[in-house]
Write an enzyme that holds these catalytic residues in place. Sequence first.
Site, PDB file in Angstrom:
ATOM      1  N   MET A  79      47.252 -15.499 108.904  1.00  0.00           N
ATOM      2  CA  MET A  79      45.841 -15.656 108.563  1.00  0.00           C
ATOM      3  C   MET A  79      45.464 -16.806 107.880  1.00  0.00           C
ATOM      4  O   MET A  79      46.115 -17.206 107.099  1.00  0.00           O
ATOM      5  CB  MET A  79      45.203 -14.389 108.164  1.00  0.00           C
ATOM      6  CG  MET A  79      45.408 -13.224 109.024  1.00  0.00           C
ATOM      7  SD  MET A  79      44.627 -11.563 108.539  1.00  0.00           S
ATOM      8  CE  MET A  79      42.888 -11.946 108.690  1.00  0.00           C
ATOM      9  N   HIS A  80      44.087 -17.233 107.941  1.00  0.00           N
ATOM     10  CA  HIS A  80      43.295 -17.949 107.187  1.00  0.00           C
ATOM     11  C   HIS A  80      43.510 -19.595 106.862  1.00  0.00           C
ATOM     12  O   HIS A  80      43.009 -20.430 106.862  1.00  0.00           O
ATOM     13  CB  HIS A  80      43.420 -17.558 105.651  1.00  0.00           C
ATOM     14  CG  HIS A  80      43.421 -16.104 105.610  1.00  0.00           C
ATOM     15  ND1 HIS A  80      42.352 -15.406 105.848  1.00  0.00           N
ATOM     16  CD2 HIS A  80      44.019 -15.168 104.747  1.00  0.00           C
ATOM     17  CE1 HIS A  80      42.141 -14.027 105.542  1.00  0.00           C
ATOM     18  NE2 HIS A  80      43.283 -13.948 105.069  1.00  0.00           N
ATOM     19  N   ASP A 236      48.142 -11.463 111.768  1.00  0.00           N
ATOM     20  CA  ASP A 236      49.463 -11.013 111.577  1.00  0.00           C
ATOM     21  C   ASP A 236      49.206  -9.523 111.228  1.00  0.00           C
ATOM     22  O   ASP A 236      50.026  -8.740 111.732  1.00  0.00           O
ATOM     23  CB  ASP A 236      50.257 -11.691 110.914  1.00  0.00           C
ATOM     24  CG  ASP A 236      49.522 -11.785 109.552  1.00  0.00           C
ATOM     25  OD1 ASP A 236      48.593 -11.568 109.119  1.00  0.00           O
ATOM     26  OD2 ASP A 236      50.212 -12.903 108.559  1.00  0.00           O
TER      27      ASP A 236
END
Length: 492
Positions: A79-80, A236
């Site tokens: 992520m991110h 994820d």
Amino acid sequence: MRECIIGIDAGTASVKGLLVDASGTIIATASAPIRLSTPRPGWAEQSPEDWWKATIQLLDTLTVDRNLEILAVSISGQMHSLVPLDAVDDVVRPAILWCDQRTQQECVELTEACGGEQEVIKTFGNPVLTGFTAPKLLWLRTNEPDNFARIARFCLPKDYLVLKLTGRLAIEPSDASGTSLYRVREGVWDDHILDVLAVRRSMLPDLVGVGSVIGAITCPDLPRLRGVPVVAGGADNAASAFGCGVEKPGDTVVSLGTSGTVVAVTATPNPDLTGRVHLFSHVTKDCYYHMAVILSAAGALDWFRQRFAQNLSYGRIEEMVGQSPVGSNGVLFLPYLNGERTPHRDPDARGVLYGMSSFNSQGDMLRAVHEGVVFALREGAESIADMGTPMTNVRVVGGGSRSHVWCQMLADNLGTPIWSPLVDEGAAYGSARLAANAAGIDTTGWVKLVERYEPDEEKGRLYAPWFTEYKELYQALRERFKISARLVERRS
């Protein structure tokens, strides 16, 4: 010809792929390591091209010399992390990862620009954190203006791989909800923060539903897969939860990996205004999840073993922990080796072994490490429970879940039965389930639970005072941690 699907997880350490048949049986696995670059302290970057090369490699490995029909492919990912692209979709600079810490000032600026932390949490479901995507964009605008000016579009890691496979740039809600650009409850991008960042809507990926078909594989490097549908995967954590059957309200998974998480599905997207617990969109319809994060879980045991118990196998550690009583004969461990997220949000917190005497054994120390991690996860679970989110159907996954003693401790402390799934392959298996569902395959029978840990009520009563001591120890040391951090900074 055997019908199969492929699930991929673009992680930080590696890209991993699974070839799975229609019954959920894993036929083959493949993975490729990914190099992490740390050009400065606190920075973390990777080359998206490395992810792509790894993906081509494992897709080729999974499909070579097999009499297969690949029905669909789906990709999950970290992520991110920010992948900036230019007008022809070439990467502008290396991706800035979720674990990069360079954006502390940008987080403050964005929080102030959006009305303060409580307003930010109400809008996005979470505080603006250094790992998230929006502050990375602001950092680029401030510190690398030439690179920022070249950005025509941007995306997250799994979305970059889908772009390379299909030619279409798209994102789904579970990943969008970790960007600080997306209003989780409304399911839309936020125009105000886009204006603050000077980001045009045309720079955003298409927003699609999880499990929808984004496009077909057109990449010439994968002729065997040409025309195969690519299905929108998930972030994820969400995909990993789905992979072990955590998909409806009340379902919960505790991960005992290097770090630790508690993920609990909810139909009510209420944010935690204290910022202790994350709120993200899940990969199942009309569902969200609250997530508590501890930064050191099984990693804390690995740290202790490498430094103080190198001669001990994990089997022997299990025996020694089992021989020490609840409370570790008075030794407490705070597992804050790298600071802590839930519930403290304290980057200055540090690991502590407390209460040792000449009476204590190595087994007491090892048990204290196990108990400290469980207490940290229990705090996370209680923070989620404070949100009104039920946790009635709990699984445990991750490397630490191989320890029966650790899993039993967890059940005793949470006061609820805990199950281990037969397949613990993380987000790649969740991606395979999403791909299979899109291909019309019913995957409800894929998830099989093999071991149940029943809570011991007497043990639960014995743990209670030690859990209280654990929490009070952090409170007693909180200001000392800040002083120590300042001393370390001054020395460096």
